[in-house]
Design a protein around this motif. Structure first.
Motif, PDB file in Angstrom:
ATOM      1  N   UNK A  64       0.810  -1.213   0.000  1.00 39.00           N
ATOM      2  CA  UNK A  64       0.000   0.000   0.000  1.00 39.00           C
ATOM      3  C   UNK A  64       0.848   1.270   0.000  1.00 39.00           C
ATOM      4  N   UNK A  65       0.176   2.393   0.014  1.00 34.84           N
ATOM      5  CA  UNK A  65       0.896   3.673  -0.052  1.00 34.84           C
ATOM      6  C   UNK A  65       1.192   4.180   1.359  1.00 34.84           C
ATOM      7  N   UNK A  81     -12.679  14.332  11.564  1.00 38.56           N
ATOM      8  CA  UNK A  81     -12.766  12.886  11.310  1.00 38.56           C
ATOM      9  C   UNK A  81     -11.903  12.433  10.141  1.00 38.56           C
ATOM     10  N   UNK A  82     -11.214  13.352   9.496  1.00 39.05           N
ATOM     11  CA  UNK A  82     -10.358  12.907   8.405  1.00 39.05           C
ATOM     12  C   UNK A  82      -9.000  13.605   8.433  1.00 39.05           C
ATOM     13  N   UNK A  83      -8.138  13.113   7.619  1.00 38.62           N
ATOM     14  CA  UNK A  83      -6.743  13.539   7.660  1.00 38.62           C
ATOM     15  C   UNK A  83      -6.271  13.858   6.255  1.00 38.62           C
ATOM     16  N   UNK A  84      -5.414  14.841   6.136  1.00 37.84           N
ATOM     17  CA  UNK A  84      -4.761  15.032   4.853  1.00 37.84           C
ATOM     18  C   UNK A  84      -3.403  14.385   4.934  1.00 37.84           C
ATOM     19  N   UNK A  85      -3.090  13.581   3.924  1.00 34.73           N
ATOM     20  CA  UNK A  85      -1.855  12.816   3.956  1.00 34.73           C
ATOM     21  C   UNK A  85      -1.024  13.143   2.725  1.00 34.73           C
ATOM     22  N   UNK A  86       0.213  13.556   2.956  1.00 32.28           N
ATOM     23  CA  UNK A  86       1.112  13.860   1.846  1.00 32.28           C
ATOM     24  C   UNK A  86       1.828  12.573   1.455  1.00 32.28           C
ATOM     25  N   UNK A  87       1.642  12.151   0.211  1.00 38.39           N
ATOM     26  CA  UNK A  87       2.336  10.944  -0.244  1.00 38.39           C
ATOM     27  C   UNK A  87       3.204  11.306  -1.435  1.00 38.39           C
ATOM     28  N   UNK A  88       3.886  10.312  -1.959  1.00 36.45           N
ATOM     29  CA  UNK A  88       4.765  10.547  -3.085  1.00 36.45           C
ATOM     30  C   UNK A  88       4.003  11.141  -4.280  1.00 36.45           C
ATOM     31  N   UNK A  89       2.767  10.679  -4.484  1.00 32.51           N
ATOM     32  CA  UNK A  89       2.045  11.091  -5.681  1.00 32.51           C
ATOM     33  C   UNK A  89       1.082  12.246  -5.460  1.00 32.51           C
ATOM     34  N   UNK A  90       1.040  12.767  -4.265  1.00 36.15           N
ATOM     35  CA  UNK A  90       0.148  13.904  -4.038  1.00 36.15           C
ATOM     36  C   UNK A  90      -0.479  13.853  -2.662  1.00 36.15           C
ATOM     37  N   UNK A  91      -1.436  14.765  -2.443  1.00 37.99           N
ATOM     38  CA  UNK A  91      -2.083  14.823  -1.134  1.00 37.99           C
ATOM     39  C   UNK A  91      -3.443  14.143  -1.186  1.00 37.99           C
ATOM     40  N   UNK A  92      -3.691  13.285  -0.201  1.00 38.00           N
ATOM     41  CA  UNK A  92      -4.939  12.526  -0.148  1.00 38.00           C
ATOM     42  C   UNK A  92      -5.730  12.874   1.102  1.00 38.00           C
ATOM     43  N   UNK A  93      -7.038  12.934   0.965  1.00 37.28           N
ATOM     44  CA  UNK A  93      -7.892  13.086   2.143  1.00 37.28           C
ATOM     45  C   UNK A  93      -8.295  11.682   2.576  1.00 37.28           C
ATOM     46  N   UNK A  94      -7.942  11.340   3.810  1.00 39.67           N
ATOM     47  CA  UNK A  94      -8.139   9.954   4.244  1.00 39.67           C
ATOM     48  C   UNK A  94      -8.992   9.840   5.488  1.00 39.67           C
ATOM     49  N   UNK A  95      -9.738   8.749   5.542  1.00 39.06           N
ATOM     50  CA  UNK A  95     -10.447   8.391   6.772  1.00 39.06           C
ATOM     51  C   UNK A  95      -9.794   7.152   7.356  1.00 39.06           C
ATOM     52  N   UNK A  96     -10.222   6.797   8.564  1.00 35.16           N
ATOM     53  CA  UNK A  96      -9.628   5.621   9.212  1.00 35.16           C
ATOM     54  C   UNK A  96     -10.444   4.372   8.914  1.00 35.16           C
ATOM     55  N   UNK A  97      -9.796   3.232   8.816  1.00 30.24           N
ATOM     56  CA  UNK A  97     -10.556   1.976   8.709  1.00 30.24           C
ATOM     57  C   UNK A  97     -11.180   1.710  10.071  1.00 30.24           C
ATOM     58  N   UNK A  98     -12.209   0.872  10.078  1.00 28.56           N
ATOM     59  CA  UNK A  98     -12.881   0.516  11.333  1.00 28.56           C
ATOM     60  C   UNK A  98     -11.875  -0.025  12.321  1.00 28.56           C
ATOM     61  N   UNK A  99     -10.967  -0.794  11.790  1.00 31.27           N
ATOM     62  CA  UNK A  99      -9.908  -1.389  12.586  1.00 31.27           C
ATOM     63  C   UNK A  99      -9.103  -0.363  13.388  1.00 31.27           C
ATOM     64  N   UNK A 100      -8.848   0.753  12.724  1.00 34.30           N
ATOM     65  CA  UNK A 100      -8.049   1.817  13.352  1.00 34.30           C
ATOM     66  C   UNK A 100      -8.870   2.592  14.384  1.00 34.30           C
ATOM     67  N   UNK A 101     -10.192   2.479  14.254  1.00 34.70           N
ATOM     68  CA  UNK A 101     -11.053   3.282  15.132  1.00 34.70           C
ATOM     69  C   UNK A 101     -11.256   2.653  16.501  1.00 34.70           C
ATOM     70  N   UNK A 155       3.223   9.167  10.462  1.00 31.26           N
ATOM     71  CA  UNK A 155       3.374   8.436   9.196  1.00 31.26           C
ATOM     72  C   UNK A 155       2.329   7.334   9.158  1.00 31.26           C
ATOM     73  N   UNK A 156       1.583   7.289   8.067  1.00 23.76           N
ATOM     74  CA  UNK A 156       0.509   6.298   7.976  1.00 23.76           C
ATOM     75  C   UNK A 156       0.599   5.503   6.678  1.00 23.76           C
ATOM     76  N   UNK A 157      -0.055   4.325   6.690  1.00 25.60           N
ATOM     77  CA  UNK A 157      -0.162   3.505   5.479  1.00 25.60           C
ATOM     78  C   UNK A 157      -1.622   3.579   5.054  1.00 25.60           C
ATOM     79  N   UNK A 158      -1.850   3.850   3.784  1.00 25.91           N
ATOM     80  CA  UNK A 158      -3.244   3.979   3.359  1.00 25.91           C
ATOM     81  C   UNK A 158      -3.504   3.319   2.017  1.00 25.91           C
ATOM     82  N   UNK A 159      -4.785   3.052   1.817  1.00 25.77           N
ATOM     83  CA  UNK A 159      -5.220   2.486   0.555  1.00 25.77           C
ATOM     84  C   UNK A 159      -5.894   3.587  -0.236  1.00 25.77           C
ATOM     85  N   UNK A 160      -5.473   3.732  -1.485  1.00 26.36           N
ATOM     86  CA  UNK A 160      -6.052   4.774  -2.311  1.00 26.36           C
ATOM     87  C   UNK A 160      -7.424   4.301  -2.779  1.00 26.36           C
TER      88      UNK A 160
END
Ligand SMILES: Nc1nc2c(ncn2[C@@H]2O[C@H](COP(=O)(O)OP(=O)(O)O)[C@@H](O)[C@H]2O)c(=O)[nH]1
Ligand SMILES: [Mg+2]
Ligand SMILES: [Zn+2]
Length: 352
Positions: free
Chosen positions: A25-26, A36-56, A70-75
């Protein structure tokens, strides 16, 4: 394209990611935390991300991602993602969440330096500097003192005298937006890939400093919001930015009361420079209040320890102790509650 090395990505973080089940993953760094959401800077740009249920689930409030993590996310879209995991935190700036007695709040993570910003007009306060220093002492974050608005006039001898017991532990910079030299010196103190968080009361010039360091109007400052009027805050609020050339700067809103959560009394003595006296007290567990042959009290009496420093020592120690006992109480209550639930489950007919 973003070069994440400039954002502080390194070999050890890479290894950590390799050890997870999410290697495909990224990854990226949280640059701003919304409700409730996060902006995440990755190699390919900035993503608006939410948490998986697991993370909650099963997390304390302070364990949710914060700016700098630093987080791991699925696009899931060109600019949207879901955070699957968070890499182990280190060098985190916490504070006591306001209105609580036992809850920590994470403000910024993976921080190398904390710029403690105070303005020389009326904000300079050594007790508050000591408080910040204690809070980051065990997180391995380097404290740096930035005294702003020198152009408004101040008494340098007085300031240096007030700082003499901590000056060897905290590099100090005097700045003014009217002195390019003072800004350049501060910029030279930040290196590539290094993260700096700016903390201090509202109005001391944190956002202004970040703007001049970055040579851009990125952060909204008091003067700008004054001229545009209230209620016109746009969605362009920024927290973490890459400084031109090098370094990552994290702005924080003015925090009025910065409650400590560091209960390590050794760090407290270290920060306040009284450890060497403590070692000479007759009793090993001396509390330095009214014990016989207390070297700390003696030093206060003969002026080797400033009275203000000693009083702050007692105050911070009390606060930290209050935090620890409150956390302990909460845990105990939580435990007895879950024990009760278990008992009810096992024997619902018994009176509890
Ligand atoms: N005279 C003077 N004013 C400054 C300086 N730096 C910031 N200010 C002013 O202080 C006010 C508060 O600045 P701001 O950056 O919004 O403070 P923040 O709340 O800490 O982010 C603004 O009106 C700035 O123009 C300085 O070096 N000298
Ligand atoms: Mg600001
Ligand atoms: Zn003592």
């Amino acid at each position: 394209m973003n070069n994440l090395l400039l954002y502080g990505w390194n070999e050890s973080l890479f290894q950590q990611m390799q050890a997870t089940i999410y290697t495909e993953f990224m990854h990226g760094r949280v640059s701003i935390t919304h409700k409730t959401c996060y902006e995440v800077v990755s190699e390919t740009g900035t993503f608006t991300c939410e948490l998986t249920g697991n993370m909650l689930h099963g997390r304390e409030n302070s364990e949710y991602p914060c700016t700098g993590d630093w987080v791991i996310f699925q696009m899931i879209d060109a600019d949207k993602g879901i955070i699957l995991d968070m890499l182990a935190r280190q060098k985190t700036l916490y504070r006591l969440k306001s209105g609580t007695v036992s809850e920590k709040q994470a403000i910024a993570s993976h921080v190398d330096k904390a710029f403690i910003v105070q303005s020389l007009d009326d904000n300079f306060n050594v007790r508050r500097i000591e408080r910040f220093m204690l809070q980051i002492a065990d997180e391995n974050i380097q404290p740096v003192l930035v005294l702003t608005k020198t152009d408004l006039g101040f008494n340098k001898d007085e300031v240096e005298n007030a700082l003499k017991h901590i000056s060897h532990k905290i590099p100090t910079f005097f700045t003014s937006i009217q002195s390019q030299d003072s800004i350049d010196q501060l910029r030279d103190f930040i290196s590539i890939g290094e993260t700096v968080v700016f903390i201090g009361s509202s109005g001391v010039g944190k956002s202004t400093l970040i703007n001049v360091l970055c040579k851009q109007e990125i952060m909204q400052t008091a003067s700008i919001s004054d001229s545009t009027g209230k209620g016109k805050h746009t969605s362009t609020r920024r927290e973490m930015i890459l400084m031109e050339g090098s370094g990552i700067l994290i702005d924080t809103p003015g925090i009025k009361v910065f409650g400590v959560t560091n209960d390590d009394t050794d760090s407290l003595s270290e920060v306040l420079d009284i450890s060497s006296f403590e070692g000479q007290c007759r009793f090993k567990n001396c509390q330095h209040i009214n014990e016989k042959a207390c070297a700390v009290i003696k030093a206060v009496k003969n002026g080797d320890i400033d009275k203000g420093v000693y009083e702050n020592y007692l105050k911070l120690r009390k606060e930290a102790l209050h935090f620890t006992t409150s956390v302990h109480e909460k845990r105990k209550q939580g435990k007895s509650f879950s024990k009760m639930v278990k008992e009810v489950k096992n024997n619902p007919f018994k009176e509890h």
